[in-house]
Motif scaffolding. Structure first.
Motif, PDB file in Angstrom:
ATOM      1  N   ILE A  86       0.671  -1.298  -0.246  1.00  0.00           N
ATOM      2  CA  ILE A  86      -0.275   0.160   0.456  1.00  0.00           C
ATOM      3  C   ILE A  86       0.938   1.128  -0.110  1.00  0.00           C
ATOM      4  CG2 ILE A  86      -1.233   1.352   0.857  1.00  0.00           C
ATOM      5  CD1 ILE A  86      -2.526  -0.931   2.306  1.00  0.00           C
ATOM      6  N   ALA A  87       1.952   1.304   0.696  1.00  0.00           N
ATOM      7  CA  ALA A  87       2.671   2.666   1.285  1.00  0.00           C
ATOM      8  C   ALA A  87       3.651   2.508  -0.262  1.00  0.00           C
ATOM      9  CB  ALA A  87       3.703   2.041   2.042  1.00  0.00           C
ATOM     10  N   GLU A  88       4.315   1.829  -1.289  1.00  0.00           N
ATOM     11  CA  GLU A  88       4.656   1.671  -2.411  1.00  0.00           C
ATOM     12  C   GLU A  88       3.712   1.975  -3.712  1.00  0.00           C
ATOM     13  OE1 GLU A  88       6.133  -2.221  -3.261  1.00  0.00           O
ATOM     14  OE2 GLU A  88       7.822  -2.136  -1.290  1.00  0.00           O
ATOM     15  N   GLN A  89       2.554   1.835  -3.290  1.00  0.00           N
ATOM     16  CA  GLN A  89       1.329   1.978  -4.050  1.00  0.00           C
ATOM     17  C   GLN A  89       1.480   3.564  -3.987  1.00  0.00           C
ATOM     18  OE1 GLN A  89       0.720   0.261  -6.989  1.00  0.00           O
ATOM     19  NE2 GLN A  89      -0.680   2.406  -7.715  1.00  0.00           N
ATOM     20  N   LEU A  90       1.031   4.172  -3.577  1.00  0.00           N
ATOM     21  CA  LEU A  90       0.521   5.612  -2.416  1.00  0.00           C
ATOM     22  C   LEU A  90       1.323   6.348  -3.090  1.00  0.00           C
ATOM     23  CD1 LEU A  90      -1.537   4.981   0.969  1.00  0.00           C
ATOM     24  CD2 LEU A  90      -1.712   5.728  -1.356  1.00  0.00           C
ATOM     25  N   HIS A  95       4.089  10.383  -7.042  1.00  0.00           N
ATOM     26  CA  HIS A  95       5.143  10.268  -8.287  1.00  0.00           C
ATOM     27  C   HIS A  95       4.860  10.738  -9.422  1.00  0.00           C
ATOM     28  CE1 HIS A  95       9.292  10.103 -10.292  1.00  0.00           C
ATOM     29  NE2 HIS A  95       8.517   8.966 -10.974  1.00  0.00           N
ATOM     30  N   ALA A  96       3.447   9.867 -10.140  1.00  0.00           N
ATOM     31  CA  ALA A  96       3.404   9.947 -10.912  1.00  0.00           C
ATOM     32  C   ALA A  96       2.162  11.210 -11.339  1.00  0.00           C
ATOM     33  CB  ALA A  96       1.990   8.726 -11.767  1.00  0.00           C
ATOM     34  N   LYS A  97       1.943  11.765 -10.243  1.00  0.00           N
ATOM     35  CA  LYS A  97       0.757  12.782 -10.498  1.00  0.00           C
ATOM     36  C   LYS A  97       1.613  13.765 -10.687  1.00  0.00           C
ATOM     37  CE  LYS A  97      -3.283  11.431  -7.566  1.00  0.00           C
ATOM     38  NZ  LYS A  97      -4.236  11.898  -6.488  1.00  0.00           N
ATOM     39  N   THR A  98       3.294  14.300  -9.722  1.00  0.00           N
ATOM     40  CA  THR A  98       3.928  15.253 -10.119  1.00  0.00           C
ATOM     41  C   THR A  98       4.370  15.291 -11.301  1.00  0.00           C
ATOM     42  OG1 THR A  98       4.570  15.037  -7.243  1.00  0.00           O
ATOM     43  CG2 THR A  98       5.715  15.739  -8.939  1.00  0.00           C
ATOM     44  N   ALA A  99       4.837  14.025 -11.682  1.00  0.00           N
ATOM     45  CA  ALA A  99       4.902  14.095 -12.876  1.00  0.00           C
ATOM     46  C   ALA A  99       4.296  14.816 -14.203  1.00  0.00           C
ATOM     47  CB  ALA A  99       5.525  12.512 -13.524  1.00  0.00           C
ATOM     48  N   ALA A 100       3.126  13.979 -13.377  1.00  0.00           N
ATOM     49  CA  ALA A 100       2.364  14.973 -14.408  1.00  0.00           C
ATOM     50  C   ALA A 100       1.880  16.064 -15.049  1.00  0.00           C
ATOM     51  CB  ALA A 100       0.690  14.032 -15.100  1.00  0.00           C
ATOM     52  N   ALA A 101       2.052  16.949 -13.769  1.00  0.00           N
ATOM     53  CA  ALA A 101       1.909  17.741 -13.461  1.00  0.00           C
ATOM     54  C   ALA A 101       2.721  18.841 -13.798  1.00  0.00           C
ATOM     55  CB  ALA A 101       1.479  18.475 -11.620  1.00  0.00           C
ATOM     56  N   LYS A 102       3.922  18.668 -13.877  1.00  0.00           N
ATOM     57  CA  LYS A 102       5.332  18.970 -14.357  1.00  0.00           C
ATOM     58  C   LYS A 102       4.706  19.351 -16.427  1.00  0.00           C
ATOM     59  CE  LYS A 102       8.857  18.120 -10.499  1.00  0.00           C
ATOM     60  NZ  LYS A 102       9.785  17.100 -10.638  1.00  0.00           N
ATOM     61  N   PRO A 103       4.831  18.764 -16.709  1.00  0.00           N
ATOM     62  CA  PRO A 103       5.377  18.862 -18.391  1.00  0.00           C
ATOM     63  C   PRO A 103       3.667  19.791 -18.582  1.00  0.00           C
ATOM     64  CG  PRO A 103       5.061  16.755 -18.028  1.00  0.00           C
ATOM     65  CD  PRO A 103       4.882  17.287 -16.555  1.00  0.00           C
TER      66      PRO A 103
END
Length: 155
Positions: A86-90, A95-103
């Motif tokens: 659960i911790a790894e998935q969160l 990380h995916a949200k942060t990476a998607a927000a940058k571009p």
């Protein structure tokens, strides 16, 4: 033996215990994991579900004597594994949200291209399909039938 078997859970949780005696020497041990006071780890619902073991006192003692190889030890290992998953998935989701927000923050909006015909909307959805009140252009009226000719399906 019980406390030794619960040590892996005590590293992550505060534990509540409930012992209930039943008929014919049957005992139910219910272990209720809770967030430990001052702990940084915030347990999820799956982690804090109570664990109930029902058997005779001798069977429970024998199972607990197996330590990590016993039923409770395996269950505790699975709970810890689930908590880690659960911790790894969160973390991966964050990380995916942060990476998607940058571009998205770095891109500038392109001005809409003007349509040759002002009746049609230049606005499109993410797939490039036109949207808006004029998204579907009007169809031309069917040709009027010509005298002495059979009707045609093609106009």
């Amino acid at each position: 033996m019980l406390i030794t078997s619960l040590l892996p859970m005590l590293e992550r949780y505060s534990l509540g215990l409930d012992l209930t005696a039943g008929a014919d020497g049957v005992v139910t041990v219910t272990i209720m994991p809770r967030k430990a006071p001052g702990a940084k780890h915030d347990p999820k619902a799956a982690e804090v579900r109570p664990i109930a073991i029902t058997a005779t006192a001798a069977e429970i003692d024998a199972e607990l004597a197996k330590g990590d190889a016993g039923a409770l030890g395996q269950m505790l290992a699975e709970r810890k594994s689930l908590a880690d998953q659960i911790a790894e998935q969160l973390a991966a989701t964050q990380h995916a949200k942060t990476a998607a927000a940058k571009p998205a923050a770095g891109k500038k909006a392109e001005p809409a291209k003007a349509s040759a015909d002002p009746k049609f909307s230049p606005v499109t959805d993410a797939k490039g399909n036109p949207v808006g009140p004029n998204a579907n252009p009007p169809q031309p009226a069917p040709a009027a039938p010509v005298a002495n000719e059979p009707a045609s399906l093609w106009g």
